[in-house]
Design a protein around this motif. Structure first.
Motif, PDB file in Angstrom:
ATOM      1  N   ILE A 199     -47.875  53.129 -51.332  1.00  0.00           N
ATOM      2  CA  ILE A 199     -46.659  52.780 -52.084  1.00  0.00           C
ATOM      3  C   ILE A 199     -46.839  51.463 -52.842  1.00  0.00           C
ATOM      4  N   MET A 200     -47.635  50.538 -52.300  1.00  0.00           N
ATOM      5  CA  MET A 200     -47.894  49.297 -53.042  1.00  0.00           C
ATOM      6  C   MET A 200     -48.808  49.570 -54.234  1.00  0.00           C
ATOM      7  N   LEU A 201     -49.760  50.486 -54.057  1.00  0.00           N
ATOM      8  CA  LEU A 201     -50.620  50.874 -55.175  1.00  0.00           C
ATOM      9  C   LEU A 201     -49.785  51.550 -56.267  1.00  0.00           C
ATOM     10  N   LEU A 202     -48.798  52.345 -55.860  1.00  0.00           N
ATOM     11  CA  LEU A 202     -47.886  52.974 -56.817  1.00  0.00           C
ATOM     12  C   LEU A 202     -47.183  51.923 -57.670  1.00  0.00           C
ATOM     13  N   LEU A 203     -46.691  50.875 -57.016  1.00  0.00           N
ATOM     14  CA  LEU A 203     -46.007  49.793 -57.741  1.00  0.00           C
ATOM     15  C   LEU A 203     -46.962  49.082 -58.683  1.00  0.00           C
ATOM     16  N   THR A 204     -48.188  48.831 -58.237  1.00  0.00           N
ATOM     17  CA  THR A 204     -49.180  48.144 -59.068  1.00  0.00           C
ATOM     18  C   THR A 204     -49.522  48.960 -60.310  1.00  0.00           C
ATOM     19  N   VAL A 205     -49.785  50.241 -60.117  1.00  0.00           N
ATOM     20  CA  VAL A 205     -50.138  51.103 -61.251  1.00  0.00           C
ATOM     21  C   VAL A 205     -48.968  51.197 -62.230  1.00  0.00           C
ATOM     22  N   ALA A 206     -47.736  51.310 -61.693  1.00  0.00           N
ATOM     23  CA  ALA A 206     -46.557  51.396 -62.559  1.00  0.00           C
ATOM     24  C   ALA A 206     -46.369  50.109 -63.356  1.00  0.00           C
ATOM     25  N   PHE A 207     -46.635  48.970 -62.721  1.00  0.00           N
ATOM     26  CA  PHE A 207     -46.489  47.676 -63.407  1.00  0.00           C
ATOM     27  C   PHE A 207     -47.530  47.522 -64.515  1.00  0.00           C
ATOM     28  N   ILE A 208     -48.783  47.836 -64.201  1.00  0.00           N
ATOM     29  CA  ILE A 208     -49.849  47.728 -65.202  1.00  0.00           C
ATOM     30  C   ILE A 208     -49.600  48.718 -66.344  1.00  0.00           C
ATOM     31  N   ASN A 209     -49.123  49.901 -65.998  1.00  0.00           N
ATOM     32  CA  ASN A 209     -48.793  50.901 -67.013  1.00  0.00           C
ATOM     33  C   ASN A 209     -47.699  50.372 -67.946  1.00  0.00           C
ATOM     34  N   TYR A 210     -46.724  49.678 -67.366  1.00  0.00           N
ATOM     35  CA  TYR A 210     -45.618  49.148 -68.180  1.00  0.00           C
ATOM     36  C   TYR A 210     -46.074  48.030 -69.116  1.00  0.00           C
ATOM     37  N   ILE A 211     -46.831  47.053 -68.598  1.00  0.00           N
ATOM     38  CA  ILE A 211     -47.238  45.937 -69.467  1.00  0.00           C
ATOM     39  C   ILE A 211     -48.225  46.393 -70.534  1.00  0.00           C
ATOM     40  N   HIS A 212     -48.888  47.522 -70.285  1.00  0.00           N
ATOM     41  CA  HIS A 212     -49.809  48.049 -71.287  1.00  0.00           C
ATOM     42  C   HIS A 212     -49.061  48.806 -72.384  1.00  0.00           C
ATOM     43  N   LYS A 213     -48.050  49.612 -71.993  1.00  0.00           N
ATOM     44  CA  LYS A 213     -47.375  50.473 -72.968  1.00  0.00           C
ATOM     45  C   LYS A 213     -46.070  49.884 -73.489  1.00  0.00           C
ATOM     46  N   GLU A 214     -45.303  49.248 -72.612  1.00  0.00           N
ATOM     47  CA  GLU A 214     -44.036  48.610 -72.991  1.00  0.00           C
ATOM     48  C   GLU A 214     -43.117  49.559 -73.772  1.00  0.00           C
ATOM     49  N   ASP A 215     -42.863  50.740 -73.212  1.00  0.00           N
ATOM     50  CA  ASP A 215     -41.933  51.675 -73.829  1.00  0.00           C
ATOM     51  C   ASP A 215     -40.944  52.174 -72.776  1.00  0.00           C
ATOM     52  N   LYS A 216     -40.025  53.041 -73.191  1.00  0.00           N
ATOM     53  CA  LYS A 216     -38.957  53.487 -72.301  1.00  0.00           C
ATOM     54  C   LYS A 216     -39.492  54.304 -71.132  1.00  0.00           C
ATOM     55  N   LYS A 217     -40.474  55.143 -71.388  1.00  0.00           N
ATOM     56  CA  LYS A 217     -41.024  55.977 -70.309  1.00  0.00           C
ATOM     57  C   LYS A 217     -41.679  55.114 -69.234  1.00  0.00           C
ATOM     58  N   SER A 218     -42.468  54.134 -69.649  1.00  0.00           N
ATOM     59  CA  SER A 218     -43.162  53.290 -68.678  1.00  0.00           C
ATOM     60  C   SER A 218     -42.203  52.396 -67.904  1.00  0.00           C
ATOM     61  N   ILE A 219     -41.113  51.923 -68.554  1.00  0.00           N
ATOM     62  CA  ILE A 219     -40.151  51.084 -67.830  1.00  0.00           C
ATOM     63  C   ILE A 219     -39.391  51.917 -66.806  1.00  0.00           C
ATOM     64  N   ASN A 220     -39.101  53.183 -67.131  1.00  0.00           N
ATOM     65  CA  ASN A 220     -38.436  54.050 -66.154  1.00  0.00           C
ATOM     66  C   ASN A 220     -39.341  54.332 -64.953  1.00  0.00           C
ATOM     67  N   LEU A 221     -40.619  54.542 -65.212  1.00  0.00           N
ATOM     68  CA  LEU A 221     -41.570  54.740 -64.117  1.00  0.00           C
ATOM     69  C   LEU A 221     -41.679  53.484 -63.253  1.00  0.00           C
ATOM     70  N   PHE A 222     -41.688  52.336 -63.911  1.00  0.00           N
ATOM     71  CA  PHE A 222     -41.784  51.066 -63.185  1.00  0.00           C
ATOM     72  C   PHE A 222     -40.538  50.824 -62.338  1.00  0.00           C
ATOM     73  N   MET A 223     -39.357  51.052 -62.912  1.00  0.00           N
ATOM     74  CA  MET A 223     -38.116  50.861 -62.173  1.00  0.00           C
ATOM     75  C   MET A 223     -38.034  51.827 -60.991  1.00  0.00           C
TER      76      MET A 223
END
Length: 244
Positions: A160-184
Motif C-alpha cells: 500500500i505504501m508502494l501504491l502511494l509512491t507510484v501514484a505520487f510519482i505518476n501525478y508529478i509527472h503527468k499533472e492532469d485530472k486522471k493522475s490527481i484522482n489516482l493520487f487522491m
C-alpha cells in the motif's frame, strides 16, 4: 442512460446507508453492504467505460473477491480458528494482488527511465519514506502474531505504501485530472488501511472504524472518477504550461 442513473443513485444511497451502519456498529450488515457496493461499482464501471482497462477491472474484481472472503468470516461464526486463519491469509493475499494490479495499471503509462532521470530526488525520498512508514506501521502489530502473520502484515503495508509512491510519482509527472484522482484515491486507501490497523491492534474505538469506512468509500469514488478520464497528451500539457 436510465440504467446509469439508477446505478449511480443506488451507489450514493447505499454508501450513506453503509456509513450509518458503521456508526451504529452493525458490523455484519455493513460488511455485506460493502461487498454489494463493490459489485455495483464494478457493474457501473463496465457499463460506462467503453474501452475498459483490464488491469483496473481486475483490481476491482480481486478487491471484491477479498471482500467476499472477509464477509464469510462474519456470516459463518462457527468457523474454526484454522479456517479463519486460512481465510485471513487468502483474503489478504488477494488484497495484495488487487493493489499490485492497480500499481501495474499506473506503471503501464509511466516512462520509468524518463521519470527517474527527471525526478531522482523525489523517487529516492519516497522510497526512503516507504521503508520508514512500513517499519513504523508494522511495528504497531501485536507481538503475539506468528512469523507468517507478521510477514503478511509487512508485505501488505509495503504494497500500500508502494501504491502511494507510484501514484505520487505518476501525478508529478503527468499533472492532469486522471493522475490527481489516482493520487487522491491512493492517499485515502493508505489512510483507511492505517486507521483499520489502529482499530484492530491498538484501540477499538468505533470512530476509527467510521473513518476507515469513509476513506474507503471516498477512495473508490476517486478511482471510479479516474476510470472515466484519459491522461492528457504531452502536447496538451505543454500548451497548458505555455499558457501559465
Amino acid at each position: 442512460m436510465l440504467v446509469n442513473k439508477i446505478l449511480k443513485s443506488a451507489l450514493i444511497a447505499l454508501s450513506l446507508v453503509f456509513l450509518v451502519l458503521q456508526i451504529c456498529q452493525y458490523e455484519l450488515e455493513a460488511t455485506g453492504l460493502r461487498v454489494l457496493l463493490l459489485l455495483l461499482l464494478t457493474t457501473l464501471y463496465c457499463h460506462n467505460v467503453k474501452h475498459s482497462h483490464i488491469l483496473f477491472f481486475l483490481f476491482l474484481v480481486a478487491f471484491g473477491i477479498a471482500e467476499i472472503l472477509n464477509f464469510i468470516t462474519w456470516v459463518i461464526p462457527s468457523l474454526s480458528r484454522n479456517h479463519i486463519g486460512y481465510i485471513y491469509f487468502t483474503a489478504n493475499s488477494i488484497y495484495i494482488i488487487s493493489y499490485a494490479l492497480l500499481i501495474m495499471h499506473m506503471l503501464r503509462s509511466m516512462p520509468l527511465k524518463e521519470i527517474i532521470k527527471k525526478f531522482p530526488f523525489h523517487v529516492l525520498i519516497m522510497l526512503l519514506l516507504d521503508v520508514l512508514c512500513v517499519t513504523v506501521i508494522t511495528g504497531t502489530t501485536p507481538s503475539s502474531l506468528s512469523f507468517a502473520e507478521y510477514s503478511m502484515e509487512l508485505i501488505y503495508n509495503a504494497v500500500i505504501m508502494l501504491l502511494l509512491t507510484v501514484a505520487f510519482i505518476n501525478y508529478i509527472h503527468k499533472e492532469d485530472k486522471k493522475s490527481i484522482n489516482l493520487f487522491m484515491g491512493s492517499i485515502l486507501i493508505v489512510f483507511s488501511e492505517v486507521i483499520q490497523l489502529a482499530y484492530f491492534y491498538i484501540t477499538q474505538i468505533n470512530l476509527l472504524n467510521i473513518f476507515y469506512s469513509l476513506f474507503l468509500v471516498l477512495a473508490f469514488m476517486f478511482f471510479y472518477l479516474q476510470s472515466m478520464l484519459s491522461y492528457d497528451s504531452y502536447e496538451d500539457r505543454r500548451l497548458h504550461e505555455d499558457i501559465l
